[in-house]
Structures are given as C-alpha cells and as structure tokens.
Design a protein around this motif. Structure first.
Motif, PDB file in Angstrom:
ATOM      1  N   ALA A  57      -0.446  -5.658  -8.539  1.00  0.00           N
ATOM      2  CA  ALA A  57      -0.846  -6.724  -7.459  1.00  0.00           C
ATOM      3  C   ALA A  57      -2.070  -6.646  -6.593  1.00  0.00           C
ATOM      4  O   ALA A  57      -2.953  -7.401  -6.710  1.00  0.00           O
ATOM      5  N   LEU A  58      -2.398  -5.247  -6.321  1.00  0.00           N
ATOM      6  CA  LEU A  58      -3.595  -4.908  -5.650  1.00  0.00           C
ATOM      7  C   LEU A  58      -4.972  -4.884  -6.541  1.00  0.00           C
ATOM      8  O   LEU A  58      -5.926  -5.153  -5.582  1.00  0.00           O
ATOM      9  N   VAL A  73       0.787  -1.139  -0.118  1.00  0.00           N
ATOM     10  CA  VAL A  73      -0.127  -0.098   0.124  1.00  0.00           C
ATOM     11  C   VAL A  73       0.832   1.297  -0.036  1.00  0.00           C
ATOM     12  O   VAL A  73       0.445   2.056  -0.853  1.00  0.00           O
ATOM     13  N   SER A  74       1.914   1.356   0.973  1.00  0.00           N
ATOM     14  CA  SER A  74       2.827   2.436   0.662  1.00  0.00           C
ATOM     15  C   SER A  74       3.371   2.637  -0.549  1.00  0.00           C
ATOM     16  O   SER A  74       3.398   3.737  -0.943  1.00  0.00           O
ATOM     17  N   ALA A  75       3.886   1.531  -1.011  1.00  0.00           N
ATOM     18  CA  ALA A  75       4.406   1.546  -2.372  1.00  0.00           C
ATOM     19  C   ALA A  75       3.751   2.147  -3.431  1.00  0.00           C
ATOM     20  O   ALA A  75       4.078   3.050  -4.454  1.00  0.00           O
ATOM     21  N   ASN A 114      -6.748 -13.413   3.314  1.00  0.00           N
ATOM     22  CA  ASN A 114      -6.301 -13.468   4.389  1.00  0.00           C
ATOM     23  C   ASN A 114      -7.027 -12.136   5.162  1.00  0.00           C
ATOM     24  O   ASN A 114      -6.716 -11.040   4.770  1.00  0.00           O
ATOM     25  N   ASP A 115      -7.630 -12.650   6.146  1.00  0.00           N
ATOM     26  CA  ASP A 115      -8.139 -11.383   6.865  1.00  0.00           C
ATOM     27  C   ASP A 115      -6.942 -10.523   7.812  1.00  0.00           C
ATOM     28  O   ASP A 115      -7.305  -9.327   7.860  1.00  0.00           O
ATOM     29  N   HIS A 116      -5.837 -10.978   7.745  1.00  0.00           N
ATOM     30  CA  HIS A 116      -4.780 -10.015   8.077  1.00  0.00           C
ATOM     31  C   HIS A 116      -4.447  -9.002   7.178  1.00  0.00           C
ATOM     32  O   HIS A 116      -3.948  -7.846   7.592  1.00  0.00           O
ATOM     33  N   ALA A 117      -4.869  -9.161   5.859  1.00  0.00           N
ATOM     34  CA  ALA A 117      -4.445  -8.060   4.903  1.00  0.00           C
ATOM     35  C   ALA A 117      -5.668  -6.817   4.966  1.00  0.00           C
ATOM     36  O   ALA A 117      -5.319  -5.868   4.631  1.00  0.00           O
ATOM     37  N   VAL A 118      -6.601  -6.952   6.056  1.00  0.00           N
ATOM     38  CA  VAL A 118      -7.618  -6.084   6.103  1.00  0.00           C
ATOM     39  C   VAL A 118      -7.263  -4.804   6.839  1.00  0.00           C
ATOM     40  O   VAL A 118      -7.589  -3.610   6.028  1.00  0.00           O
ATOM     41  N   PRO A 119      -6.696  -4.718   7.850  1.00  0.00           N
ATOM     42  CA  PRO A 119      -6.345  -3.612   8.700  1.00  0.00           C
ATOM     43  C   PRO A 119      -5.518  -2.664   8.023  1.00  0.00           C
ATOM     44  O   PRO A 119      -5.721  -1.436   8.228  1.00  0.00           O
ATOM     45  N   PRO A 120      -4.380  -2.999   7.333  1.00  0.00           N
ATOM     46  CA  PRO A 120      -3.732  -1.978   6.593  1.00  0.00           C
ATOM     47  C   PRO A 120      -4.542  -1.088   5.625  1.00  0.00           C
ATOM     48  O   PRO A 120      -4.205   0.147   5.187  1.00  0.00           O
ATOM     49  N   LEU A 121      -5.498  -1.778   5.042  1.00  0.00           N
ATOM     50  CA  LEU A 121      -6.226  -1.128   3.864  1.00  0.00           C
ATOM     51  C   LEU A 121      -7.200  -0.190   4.680  1.00  0.00           C
ATOM     52  O   LEU A 121      -7.497   0.893   4.211  1.00  0.00           O
ATOM     53  N   ALA A 122      -7.852  -0.681   5.656  1.00  0.00           N
ATOM     54  CA  ALA A 122      -8.897   0.046   6.498  1.00  0.00           C
ATOM     55  C   ALA A 122      -8.227   1.266   7.132  1.00  0.00           C
ATOM     56  O   ALA A 122      -8.779   2.249   7.053  1.00  0.00           O
TER      57      ALA A 122
END
Length: 372
Positions: free
Chosen positions: A262-263, A242-244, A270-278
């Motif tokens: 890719a995004l 996300v930063s890139a 994977n649920d762990h992918a959600v917090p950085p996007l949220a």
C-alpha cells in the motif's frame, strides 16, 4: 355486324351515364330553395372565431416536449446518438433512488441492453453520491447483493456503483457488509468496494477501517484495508501501516506485506499522513530501512508538507543523502519550496545536500524549457 355492335355499346354507355347521374341526385340532399317571403329565415353557417394573435404567438414560441420512447419499443443504446442517450439518462436520473435502481435492472432483464445497463449504473452512482439513501433502501440493496439467485453480473454492477458513489453512507455500507457477512466472498467483495473510497473527507471512517484491518484474518480483506488506509490518509492509519511495514519478518507477515504494498503504490493526498512518515526519517541515516521507506513514501505524496518534510530531513542528514535529492525533488514537485532551501540562512549539516538541490532544480527548469 360491327356497326350493330357499335350501336349496342353506344346505347349501354348512354344508359350508364344516366344511371350514375340519377344515383348522384339521390345521394345529395336537395338544395335549399331561396324564398322572398318575409317569414322565411336565412340559412346560418357557424362563425369561425379569429385566432388570438397572442395565443398563436405563444404556441409557436413554446416547443412541444419530446417524449422519450417507451421501454418496450426503445432502440438499443448502441444504435442511438449521444444526445438521445443522454436525454434518456437525464430523464431517469430525475427519479428517486429505488426507481433508478429498478431501471438499471430492467435495462438488462427486460431490454437486454448491457450498454444501457452500464450507463445507468453510472447514473445510479451519481444519484447515490448526491442524495442520502434511506436506511430501508440500503437494507434492500444488501439483501439484493446477498441473494445468490440474482445474477452475479447484477450484484457486481451494484457493488461497483456503490463504490463509485464514494460517500460516507456507501463506505459504511461496505464496512458493515465486510464485518458482518457470513459469506467470505461477499466480505472480500465489500472490502474491495471499500478500497475505492479515498480522500480526507472520509477520515471519520478511519477507526472502523483500522479495526477491520487489525482483526481480519482474510488476506484479501487486509490488503484492501491497507490500500483504503493510505487513500484516506489519517495519521493513526499511517502509523499502523508504517509500524507493520517495518516490523520484523515473521511477526505478522500478512499485514507487513499488505502495508508495504500500500505504501509503495497508493496515492496519498492527505496532509495528516505526513507526520508519521517524517517521524520515521528523524535521526535516520539515508541507508536505513526506515528512512528509505519513509522517504520514498513522502516523495509520492504530492503535497507541500511532504516536500518540506524531506527538506527538513536533508538539512540534518550527512552527504550520503545527496544522491537521493534529485528523485525526491522531481517526484514531489513544488520547486518554489525547494528553492527556499538555497537561501544561505537555511542551515545544512552538509552543503553537499544543498548543492544537490541546486543542481536538481537547474535540471528541472531546463527540462521545462526544452519541453517533452
């Protein structure tokens, strides 16, 4: 003259018949002559034992094993039926990993049967998925891939089988090859194989994958690692991507474009992918680059947590977010989660967003009733 010839032929016939009779007598052993003397013994014939009923029944009940045809005279796979092919593959699958690998090579080198070789590549991948290869065997496989005297088709087939196995062992194999090989083409091939690894079960590989993504200057490798990072979906990997993707143009365009691709394309589970996007959505207007990118990515994640993250953002967003609701709702599914937002007790900064959810749910239900 004719009568004389008949007499001569008749005499020859009689002589021939007598000769055959005498010759037969010489060939047959003389028949024993029975005697009534008390000292003579009767002729005995060997007794034939009667069959055991249980043994006879058992021999009928047990079918004889069918021996698969030998490699030398085996018909091509294309001319076999499904059951016959499966029987051969099942028999080979029982062998150890090196033997299955050799059978895969022999199918091409000895039998010249590409269809069988392809089928055995799948068999080999399945065996690798279920069994742990020894370190020595993995070294042998690496040497085989690195040896350019081996046909490129065989080397590519092996890479494909390792990727299809999708285990931690095969992922580490590709990571090692991609980071240590001196051959650029092999590094890229290993990165491509690694990009087939997916799922949270490989999240422990995230640090090594992220390191390769940060340090490589090979565009093909970086692109493949970006896809791998989204598929694995570790929180740290998503933060990097996300930063890139949101970085300014010119800062690191190679990683920026790879991350965006890719995004936009990968399937993230994977649920762990959600917090950085949220986190990128929080306090962002619908028109911002960050909210558009994060919202679209969350909409592609078919997980309840992703749907909830979008609803939470819509609660705080202004009415300009309403046109986005239908696309987000349809793509994330989980209608039951979106329906909870219709409860009056759930606060919304703009009721237009709640009404957009209501209308989108009605359209979705109508489409279910009407069918495809």
């Amino acid at each position: 003259m004719k009568s004389q010839s008949k007499v001569i032929f008749g005499a020859l016939a009689v002589l021939l018949a007598v000769g055959i009779a005498l010759w037969s007598q010489k060939q047959l052993p003389p028949a024993p002559v029975p005697t009534s003397s008390a000292s003579s013994k009767p002729l005995l014939t060997p007794a034939v034992p009667e069959p055991n009923p249980k043994e006879l029944l058992a021999s009928i009940a047990q079918p004889k094993p069918v021996t698969p045809p030998s490699t030398g005279d085996q018909r091509p796979f294309a001319k076999m039926g499904v059951l016959e092919r499966d029987a051969i593959l099942d028999e080979i699958a029982k062998k150890d990993l090196p033997a299955i690998f050799q059978a895969m090579l022999d199918a091409g080198r000895v039998e010249h049967d590409p269809r069988k070789q392809s089928a055995l590549a799948t068999t080999f991948a399945g065996a690798l998925h279920e069994r742990t290869p020894t370190p020595e065997f993995l070294v042998q496989l690496r040497k085989f891939i690195e040896d350019k005297s081996n046909p490129s088709l065989e080397r590519d087939t092996l890479v494909g089988a390792l990727a299809m196995a999708a285990t931690t062992d095969t992922a580490n194999f590709f990571l090692n090859l991609a980071t240590t090989s001196s051959d650029k083409q092999l590094r890229e091939s290993a990165a491509g194989g690694l990009s087939e690894i997916r799922g949270a079960t490989h999240e422990d590989l995230a640090p090594a994958i992220e390191k390769l993504w940060r340090e490589s200057n090979d565009e093909i490798v970086v692109t493949a690692m970006s896809l791998t990072m989204t598929k694995v979906g570790a929180s740290s990997s998503m933060e990097l991507l996300v930063s890139a993707a949101l970085a300014k143009d010119g800062a690191d365009d190679m990683r920026k474009h790879a991350a965006l691709n890719a995004l936009e394309t990968a399937t993230i589970l994977n649920d762990h992918a959600v917090p950085p996007l949220a986190a990128r959505l929080a306090n962002q207007s619908p028109a911002s680059v960050a909210s558009k990118m994060a919202g679209a990515t969350l909409a592609r994640i078919s997980r309840p947590t992703a749907a909830q993250a979008l609803i939470t953002w819509l609660q705080d967003a202004n009415s300009s977010a309403a046109p986005l609701v239908h696309d987000y709702l349809v793509r994330t599914q989980y209608a039951e989660i979106w329906e909870l937002a219709l409860d009056p007790s759930v606060p919304f900064r703009s009721e237009a967003n709640r009404e957009a959810i209501r209308a989108s749910l009605a359209q979705l239900k109508a489409s279910y009733k009407s069918g495809p």
